[in-house]
Design an enzyme around this catalytic site. Structure first.
Site, PDB file in Angstrom:
ATOM      1  CD  GLU A   1      -2.892  -1.197   0.145  1.00 39.42           C
ATOM      2  OE1 GLU A   1      -3.118  -0.126  -0.444  1.00 39.42           O
ATOM      3  OE2 GLU A   1      -3.464  -2.257  -0.141  1.00 39.42           O
TER       4      GLU A   1
ATOM      5  CB  CYS B   1      -1.259   7.337   1.497  1.00 37.91           C
ATOM      6  SG  CYS B   1      -2.665   6.374   2.079  1.00 37.91           S
TER       7      CYS B   1
END
Length: 453
Positions: A207, A241
């Protein structure tokens, strides 16, 4: 590190984790552990980068609690064998897919949401019947300490163990032969993790991140766009993010957009004292972000204070794709604004970047939405909002290309830590002789009839 792995592998091989009630018991234990110690968690993260109780609960703990509840409610159906059709050449038989836990899993958490990005994959791994070694980020030291203290004090290390440390400890962990590695962090470190996993052919989920664009069209609801965009960008001081990394705005509404965003920032009054803002995680990141702010292109904000690791919400304008802030993921409270005359040209420029983790379109036009989403490749996104797609556990969450490999959350998280084992169960009351020796032209003709190729 070898000992930690060996202890968990020995326990996993007892088959105890394959029992659904065992898995639910571990999830219940984690849920109670976190709820009973919320104040410790709040105090630790505030010491690290002044994250408030409100933001810690809403953006971290509430998501973990939801993941635990979702897994408990759906675990039996997720784990159930999936019946599949059987082709004629295997008849009489039944076919199904069995979901097996992978084994001993290494989870490497990230610093920006240290609880959520450590415990959410751990919930998925435990629900799928695995054992877990969790390595939190060492940058928020107090949160790492409290996670280790709580988990290692409550869980049997055969099942769930937190290992603290920095690069040396992480390197040693990556040298071990785990059954699964799950990493959240930068693309640069993700490549290191991927290379280490490749030596033992360990499956990985990465991720990562990237430069997530937000398109603002002339037919958007400008007031709502500014409200939602400002919240999404400056949540956690931009250290998210999936935050909008930069904005592409139709030139005909650029000035109105800049004024609307500025008004929204002023209205929110982001500060540590208002408990709606956080520090930059460390001095290195503070200096990196400060260098991205060209004084002559600051439309709003730009103030910094090194002693507090504070960077004010900052809007940059007259930005081009050649500016320094467009050369890497920002990961901070700086929002570059690029205007465009032609949407197609803007999309072409975005395509020159590696594939982003997210993309956002603020528009009332279905044709524009379809054009952007059908043209660009990215992990996931939203129309007329940003960041909130992470809260829907019915959607798989993950990147593509440079922004990640694989996905999780909800059932996708269960599948992320499971092996889908294909099984055919054959009856013994009938067997056609066609595939057996001796081969003959007549048998071949019958085989072609059955296969219809």
């Amino acid at each position: 590190m070898e000992t930690h792995l060996a202890i968990q592998r020995t326990f996993f091989n007892t088959q105890a984790t394959k029992d659904i009630s065992f898995r639910i018991a571990q999830l219940d234990k984690l849920n109670k552990l976190l709820k009973d110690n919320e104040q410790l968690l709040y105090d630790a993260i505030y010491k690290d980068f002044k994250k408030s109780e409100f933001d810690t609960y809403t953006s971290e703990l509430s998501l973990i609690y939801h993941d635990i509840k979702d897994a408990k409610n759906n675990l039996k159906s997720w784990a159930r064998n999936e019946r599949k059709p059987t082709n004629i050449i295997n008849w009489p038989a039944s076919s199904y897919v069995q979901k097996d836990p992978l084994g001993v899993c290494l989870i490497i958490g990230a610093w920006n949401y240290p609880y959520q990005l450590s415990f959410a994959p751990a919930v998925a791994a435990l629900a799928a019947g695995n054992t877990v070694i969790l390595k939190p980020s060492e940058l928020p030291l107090n949160t790492s300490n409290v996670m280790a203290k709580l988990v290692n004090g409550a869980f049997n290390p055969e099942i769930f163990k937190v290992v603290e440390g920095g690069v040396p400890e992480t390197t040693e962990l990556l040298a071990q032969n785990f059954d699964k590695i799950f990493f959240t962090g930068s693309t640069k470190v993700g490549k290191i993790v991927y290379q280490a996993a490749a030596k033992n052919l360990i499956p990985v989920t990465l991720e990562l991140g990237g430069k997530s664009p937000a398109f603002i069209t002339k037919d958007c609801n400008l007031k709502m766009t500014a409200k939602r965009l400002v919240w999404a960008k400056f949540l956690n001081a931009g250290q998210t993010c999936i935050a909008p990394d930069y904005v592409l705005v139709d030139k005909c509404i650029e000035n109105e957009f800049l004024q609307a965003v500025t008004a929204e920032i002023e209205k929110e009054q982001f500060s540590f004292h208002n408990h709606n803002y956080v520090q930059i995680i460390n001095n290195a990141n503070f200096e990196r972000l400060k260098a991205m702010i060209p004084d002559q292109k600051v439309f709003f904000g730009g103030e910094t204070k090194a002693s507090d690791r504070y960077i004010a919400p900052t809007i940059l304008h007259n930005i081009t794709f050649e500016d320094a802030c467009m050369q890497e993921e920002i990961f901070g409270p700086i929002l570059p604004v690029i205007s465009y005359d032609n949407l197609d040209d803007a999309i072409v420029e975005v395509q020159k970047f590696p594939k982003a983790l997210s993309a956002y379109v603020f528009t009332s036009s279905s044709s524009i939405r379809k054009k952007v989403f059908n043209t660009l490749s990215f992990g996931g996104g939203m129309v007329n909002d940003a960041v909130m797609h992470i809260t829907n556990s019915n959607l798989p969450f993950g990147g593509v290309g440079n922004s990640g490999i694989g996905s999780y959350h909800g059932e996708a998280g269960f599948n992320c830590f499971s092996h889908r084992k294909s099984i055919i169960k054959k009856g013994t009351w009938l067997e056609l002789p066609l595939k057996y020796f001796p081969h003959s032209s007549s048998r071949l003709k019958w085989i072609k009839r059955f296969l219809k190729l």
